[in-house]
Each structure stands twice: as structure tokens, then as C-alpha cells.
Scaffold this active site. Structure first.
Site, PDB file in Angstrom:
ATOM      1  CG  ASP A 197      -0.577  -5.470   0.399  1.00 40.27           C
ATOM      2  OD1 ASP A 197      -1.221  -4.483  -0.003  1.00 40.27           O
ATOM      3  OD2 ASP A 197       0.314  -6.018  -0.262  1.00 40.27           O
ATOM      4  CD  GLN A 233       3.399 -11.588   2.255  1.00 36.62           C
ATOM      5  OE1 GLN A 233       2.965 -12.601   2.791  1.00 36.62           O
ATOM      6  NE2 GLN A 233       4.334 -11.599   1.340  1.00 36.62           N
ATOM      7  NE  ARG A 283       1.463  -3.836  -2.053  1.00 34.50           N
ATOM      8  CZ  ARG A 283       1.072  -3.812  -3.308  1.00 34.50           C
ATOM      9  NH1 ARG A 283       1.864  -3.386  -4.239  1.00 34.50           N
ATOM     10  NH2 ARG A 283      -0.143  -4.205  -3.632  1.00 34.50           N
ATOM     11  CE1 TYR A 310       3.601  -0.837  -6.169  1.00 29.57           C
ATOM     12  CE2 TYR A 310       5.470  -0.532  -4.693  1.00 29.57           C
ATOM     13  CZ  TYR A 310       4.115  -0.749  -4.895  1.00 29.57           C
ATOM     14  OH  TYR A 310       3.281  -0.888  -3.821  1.00 29.57           O
ATOM     15  CB  SER A 347      -2.388  -7.266  -1.988  1.00 26.71           C
ATOM     16  OG  SER A 347      -1.119  -6.846  -2.396  1.00 26.71           O
TER      17      SER A 347
END
Ligand code: NAI
Length: 384
Positions: free
Chosen positions: A133, A130, A125, A229, A136
Site C-alpha cells: 500500500d 497492506q 485496501r 473512504y 499509505s
């Protein structure tokens, strides 16, 4: 087919409940511009409302077997079955969700058939990644859909209404886990007019929750781990969390639970006793169900009625919004592909951390260390 351009193949997903497709028609051109040829299994986009006639500059195949035999690179959504992998060409490349912890036999088949596989969920990440991803993008879909599903199952309005027939109180929604899915659930519930509160064990989540207009429940616990996380709680912390959340859960009309710890079973946060304190007609949508669920009573894809409370743990939420989920997912895959396809040729730089961290199998080996330990450790025990 005779040209020597790289061939990217997109099969029909065959896993139960899966309606997404790994490439939408509008993005075929991006692949042809990269110097690739697109091969497509007939009807692969139909379940996501992308009929074959929308795919221009695409070669169609009547079945997956004939498609795979031509493919240099395969785009998929769900981890392939062993039988599908047996049709792949040796040294071809697979880009897909793979979740090796839940699908170890898929990983061994990829290893034994000499497939280079990239697990899209292992992309780090970092800001450069991005646009790739997929965790996500698909979690965004799940968070949104979970709230719509809860609203649909509920016998109450979400917004406050003042009418000639009386005043309706707004629904109280509690979101547990404020990662990508949880934040989208908060935003969606707020748009529908609910009063929303949320809880996460990462300190950084507070600001994001509050910026969406929800109230953050405070518990004196902190469990931030590497990479943004959360870490697993110890037993004392779990009890502290359950005691503190019990009141908030009892007051909620709807609970959306999304809490996950990477690579681990989902933390059990909602006990049977907590469910029994909720009002009749309340609803829990547990989107951590695929990893075992955040509620003790969750059974994947089953609607459980316990003391008048409905508990539902859907495992295929992105598939229920397949058109847009596929659009986002295809974009993620193409951005990833651009890392290692240049001017129609393979150009894999293994020093690139995105490729190095997402590759699972290569040249007959499991190269992702945690997966190798998990699978080859077990194999060693079996053969001992
Ligand atoms: P996830 O799907 O792994 O977990 C969902 C949420 O559950 C997390 O927010 C986690 O803190 C929470 N959680 C875990 N155990 C819990 C417990 N016992 N009680 C309450 N909550 C609990 O998380 P996701 O959505 O994948 O996001 C993980 C992190 O990655 C976040 O910090 C997020 O902001 C970050 N992120 C960064 C991106 C980037 O920089 N490109 C993109 C997407 C996410």
C-alpha cells in the site's frame, strides 16, 4: 546483455521536485532472489542519498533511453512523461503511481505503445495488500513532514514551557481529515507537545483520533462510503460543516488539512472568511493541494500570506523525506511484484483482484473501466 532473466529497470525521476527513487540498494537482493536482474540509471538514487556504489549486483546505464530499451519491467515513482514512454519496449510492464485523472496523456501513450501499466495507487485496501500500500506509506511521510514544516514556519513553540522567563502556552493544532496522513500528523503534533484536535466525516475516525490523544470535533454529519473512504458532501452538508468548523479553525494556531475524496477534486472546507478569522501568525499547511486544496486560497507550492495567515500547499512532501520514503515505496513495489513474478518468470493471474484492480493499460487497451470512460469518452467527443 544476453541472459534471459527478467530485467527490472529503475530510472532517475525527472519530474520537478521529485527526489525519491523506486528501488533502494538494500532491496536489490530481494529482486535477484526472485530470479530478476536489476538495471539502474546512473545516479538515480543520489537525490535520496543512495549513491551508486551502494547498489551491488546492479547493471548501470548512462541514460534512461538505453536502460528502457533493455527493460522488461520498469519501477518508477512519478507517472512517466510521453517522451519517456516512447523509449519503452513494446509489451514491457510499468509499475508506478499513475493518477490517470491528472495525467490522461500518460495513459493514452501507455495504451498506444502497448505497455502493461499498473497504477500502484489503485491497489485495493485489503489486508493481503497492506505491504504493497504505497498510498499509505507515502501519506505517512506527508502527514509527518507537514507538521514539521508548520512547526518550522511558526513563530511559536509547540509544547507548553514553564521557564524563568515566563510560561509559554502550547500551540493549538487542528487536523482536518483523519486518514493515514491526518493520523500521522496528529501523532507528530502530539509528540511535539501541541494540543491537537481533529475532524473527519467518517464515523470510524473518532476512535483512531482519540486513541492518539487528540480531541475529535463533533459535527452531526456522516459520510462513510465504500472501502472505508468518504463520500462527497452535498451543498447543505458542506454549509453545515463550514459553519461548525469555523470556530475551531479561528482558534487554531496551525491547521493541517488532508481531506480527500478518491478520484475527485479535494473538498473545499476552509473559506477565505474562515482564514480572515484566524490570528495573525497562524499557519495552514494544505496537503490536499495537489488535488486542488482544502482551502480556497491554496496555490500549489506557493506560500500565500492573507491577513497575516500563511497558507502553504506543498505537493511534494514525500520527496522532502526521500531517503525513508524511497525505502517504504521500494518495499511496496517488491511486494507487489511478487504477485506476478515467480522463479524469474512472468506469471500474471488476472483473476487476482489486486492485479485486476490496479492494471490500467494492457495490450493496447485501457482496461481500467473508470479511466477508459474518462479518457475514451473525451476522445469520442473530440472526434465527433
Ligand atoms: P484519503 O487520503 O482518501 O482522505 C483523507 C481523509 O479525508 C479521509 O479520512 C476522509 O474521510 C477525509 N475526508 C474526506 N472529505 C472530508 C471532509 N469534507 N471533511 C473532513 N474529512 C474529509 O484517505 P486515506 O488516508 O487514503 O484513508 C481512506 C480509508 O482507507 C480510511 O478509512 C483508512 O482507515 C482506510 N485504509 C485502510 C487500509 C487497509 O485496510 N489496508 C490502509 C490504509 C487506509
Amino acid at each position: 546483455m544476453t541472459d534471459d532473466r527478467l530485467k527490472i529497470a529503475v530510472p532517475k525521476e525527472i519530474t520537478n521536485f521529485e527526489s525519491r527513487v523506486a528501488l533502494i540498494p538494500a532491496l536489490v537482493q530481494e529482486l535477484t532472489k526472485l530470479g530478476c536482474t536489476v538495471l539502474f540509471e546512473k545516479g538515480a538514487g543520489i537525490a535520496a542519498n543512495y549513491p551508486d556504489d551502494q547498489y551491488a549486483d546492479t547493471h548501470f546505464y548512462p541514460d534512461a533511453k538505453s536502460l528502457y530499451q533493455e527493460a522488461d519491467i520498469i519501477f518508477k515513482v512519478q507517472p512517466p512523461l510521453k517522451q519517456e514512454i516512447s523509449f519503452y519496449k513494446k509489451n514491457s510492464i510499468l509499475v508506478s503511481f499513475l493518477f490517470p485523472n491528472w495525467h490522461p496523456s500518460c495513459v493514452t501513450a501507455l495504451r498506444d505503445n502497448h505497455i502493461t501499466s499498473f497504477a500502484i495507487e489503485n491497489i485495493p485496501r485489503i489486508s493481503r495488500a497492506q505491504a504493497m500500500d504505497a498510498l499509505s506509506s507515502q501519506a505517512t511521510v506527508s502527514g509527518y513532514k507537514s507538521v514539521l514544516m508548520a512547526a518550522n514556519m511558526s513563530s511559536r513553540f509547540f509544547p507548553m514551557l514553564t521557564t524563568a522567563a515566563g510560561t509559554i502556552k502550547p500551540t493549538q493544532v487542528l487536523v482536518i481529515g483523519a486518514g493515514v496522513a491526518g493520523l500521522q500528523a496528529i501523532a507528530t503534533a502530539r509528540r511535539l507537545g501541541a494540543i491537537v484536535s481533529a475532524y473527519d466525516i467518517r464515523a470510524a475516525a473518532r476512535e483512531q483520533v482519540e486513541s492518539l490523544g487528540a480531541k475529535m470535533i463533533h459535527i452531526d454529519l456522516q459520510a462513510d462510503a465504500a472501502g472505508g473512504y468518504a463520500r462527497e458532501l452535498n451543498n447543505d452538508e458542506k454549509i453545515k460543516q463550514q459553519n461548525a468548523l469555523s470556530e475551531a479553525i479561528a482558534k487554531a494556531d496551525i491547521v493541517i488539512s488532508t481531506a480527500l475524496i478518491p478520484g475527485k477534486p479535494a473538498p473545499k472546507i476552509i473559506t477565505q472568511q474562515m482564514v480572515e478569522r484566524m490570528s495573525v501568525g497562524s499557519i495552514i499547511v494544505d496537503i490536499a493541494a495537489e488535488a486542488g486544496g482544502n482551502c480556497e486560497l491554496t496555490r500549489p507550492n506557493e506560500k500565500i500570506l492573507h491577513h497575516g495567515v500563511t497558507i502553504f500547499g506543498p505537493t511534494h512532501l514525500p520527496s522532502l523525506l526521500a531517503h525513508d520514503a524511497s525505502k517504504m515505496y521500494s518495499k511496496n513495489l517488491i511486494q507487489f511484484l511478487k504477485l506476478f513474478v515467480k522463479e524469474g518468470k512472468l506469471a500474471i493471474d488476472w483473476k487476482d483482484e489486486i492485479l485486476a484492480q490496479s492494471v490500467l493499460t494492457h495490450e493496447g487497451h485501457i482496461v481500467h473501466q473508470p479511466t477508459r470512460t474518462l479518457i475514451e469518452g473525451k476522445e469520442a467527443c473530440l472526434s465527433a
